[in-house]
Write a protein that holds these residues in place. Structure first.
Motif, PDB file in Angstrom:
ATOM      1  N   GLY A   1       3.485  -4.155  81.454  1.00 26.33           N
ATOM      2  CA  GLY A   1       3.930  -2.682  80.533  1.00 26.33           C
ATOM      3  C   GLY A   1       4.899  -2.897  80.002  1.00 26.33           C
ATOM      4  N   VAL A   2       5.529  -3.193  79.468  1.00 26.32           N
ATOM      5  CA  VAL A   2       6.689  -3.077  78.373  1.00 26.32           C
ATOM      6  C   VAL A   2       5.765  -3.923  77.276  1.00 26.32           C
ATOM      7  N   PHE A   3       5.594  -5.023  77.511  1.00 33.23           N
ATOM      8  CA  PHE A   3       4.897  -6.055  76.247  1.00 33.23           C
ATOM      9  C   PHE A   3       3.560  -5.163  75.991  1.00 33.23           C
ATOM     10  N   ALA A   4       3.194  -4.197  76.412  1.00 35.93           N
ATOM     11  CA  ALA A   4       2.120  -3.205  75.925  1.00 35.93           C
ATOM     12  C   ALA A   4       2.208  -2.338  75.886  1.00 35.93           C
ATOM     13  N   ASN A   5       3.489  -1.703  75.478  1.00 35.62           N
ATOM     14  CA  ASN A   5       3.704  -1.027  74.591  1.00 35.62           C
ATOM     15  C   ASN A   5       3.882  -1.329  73.192  1.00 35.62           C
TER      16      ASN A   5
END
Lengths: 121, 186
Positions: free
Chosen positions: B105-109
């Motif tokens: 999720g953080v990677f995608a953000n």
């Protein structure tokens, strides 16, 4: 049945147990179900003060449940509880009418605040 | 990215302190990856497919001992023997879910990607078997990011592995380029 009943919707047994134990200790009446289908069935027959809803479930997802409630009612404040940290996910559930969005594992204080806000709407 | 948040989530669930080490990133063929996969008798692997802007899967290899620790941490009473396997399975799935959700999720953000996850499933066999089965294409060249997480005394407690097809790199590289420019790093 009290309208402060909290409906927990999560396909994971551990999360259902954690939430049920935590919320019952705080004095809430809790009903836990394991699917979106069971959640909608319960809302047709029972009075729900607030729903805590997982997103990624087989069958009806949390998104599907939110869409169904928005179109067909009943009007229930929904707090989405998800492991998904994507901003796009948070935005999508807000657009679908969720009152709140919390990440797993839930912080007890944040959860309690979100539930109080939902029940006092 | 996201490893700190994942470690905090694990600590909240298990009551254990975790550190995530710097990821090792490699490109393998399916056969090469088989030789490099991480698996053991006392470990179980939880897998989630990732779709949307990328194509692949993520997996978390975790010890059954840690799942049991999670159980004792969150349940008020000892579970009935007949419920134990089901509870351990649920605990493993949730551990996988929170770690994958935090890291990916953080990677995608950061890279402004939109990713979709499947529900977690317990992986039967090895990660290499899954790659060989054609789950992300026939004879894929794959990119693997492996993050080891350790406890306070340095004992390896598990691995987070993410596997994408090489086509996904055509999406990641321009997004990474944009991210690094925004951060003033290039």
């Amino acid at each position: 049945m009290s309208n402060t009943t909290i409906l927990v919707v999560d396909d994971n047994l551990i999360i259902r147990k954690i939430l049920t134990n935590t919320l019952e200790k705080d004095g809430y009446a809790v009903v836990a179900v394991s699917s979106g289908e069971d959640a909608l069935e319960y809302t047709r027959n029972g009075t729900v003060g607030c729903m805590i809803l997982d997103l990624h479930m087989d069958g009806l997802s949390g998104y599907d449940v939110l869409e169904h409630l928005a179109k067909n009612g009943p009007e229930i404040p929904v707090i989405v509880l998800s492991a998904d940290w994507q901003e796009a996910t948070r935005k999508r559930v807000e657009e679908l009418g969720a009152l709140g969005f919390l990440n797993k594992p839930p912080n007890k204080n944040e959860l309690k605040t979100a539930i109080e806000q939902a029940l006092n709407r | 990215m996201g490893a700190g948040r994942a470690a905090a989530s694990l600590e909240a669930l298990t009551g254990e302190y975790f550190t995530m080490l710097v990821p090792e990133v490699s490109i393998y063929s399916a056969e090469e990856f088989e030789e490099n996969s991480v698996y053991g008798q006392d470990n179980r692997s939880i897998m989630l497919h990732v779709g949307g802007d990328l194509n692949g899967f993520t997996s978390m290899v975790f010890s059954i001992e840690s799942a049991k620790r999670l159980l004792s941490n969150v349940l008020d009473e000892e579970p009935e023997e007949e419920d134990l396997d089901l509870l351990v399975e649920s605990a493993l799935m949730e551990l996988g879910n929170v770690v994958v959700g935090a890291i990916v999720g953080v990677f995608a953000n950061a890279l402004e990607l939109n990713l979709e996850f499947s529900t977690p499933t317990l992986l039967e066999g090895s990660i290499g078997d899954l790659v060989s089965s054609g789950a992300i294409g026939k004879n894929p060249q794959i990119i693997v990011a492996k993050i080891k997480f350790i406890d306070s005394v340095g004992t390896t407690k598990g691995y987070f592995v993410t596997v994408f097809d090489l086509a996904s790199m055509g999406v990641v590289i321009p997004s990474l380029d944009t991210f690094l420019k925004k951060q003033g790093l290039i």
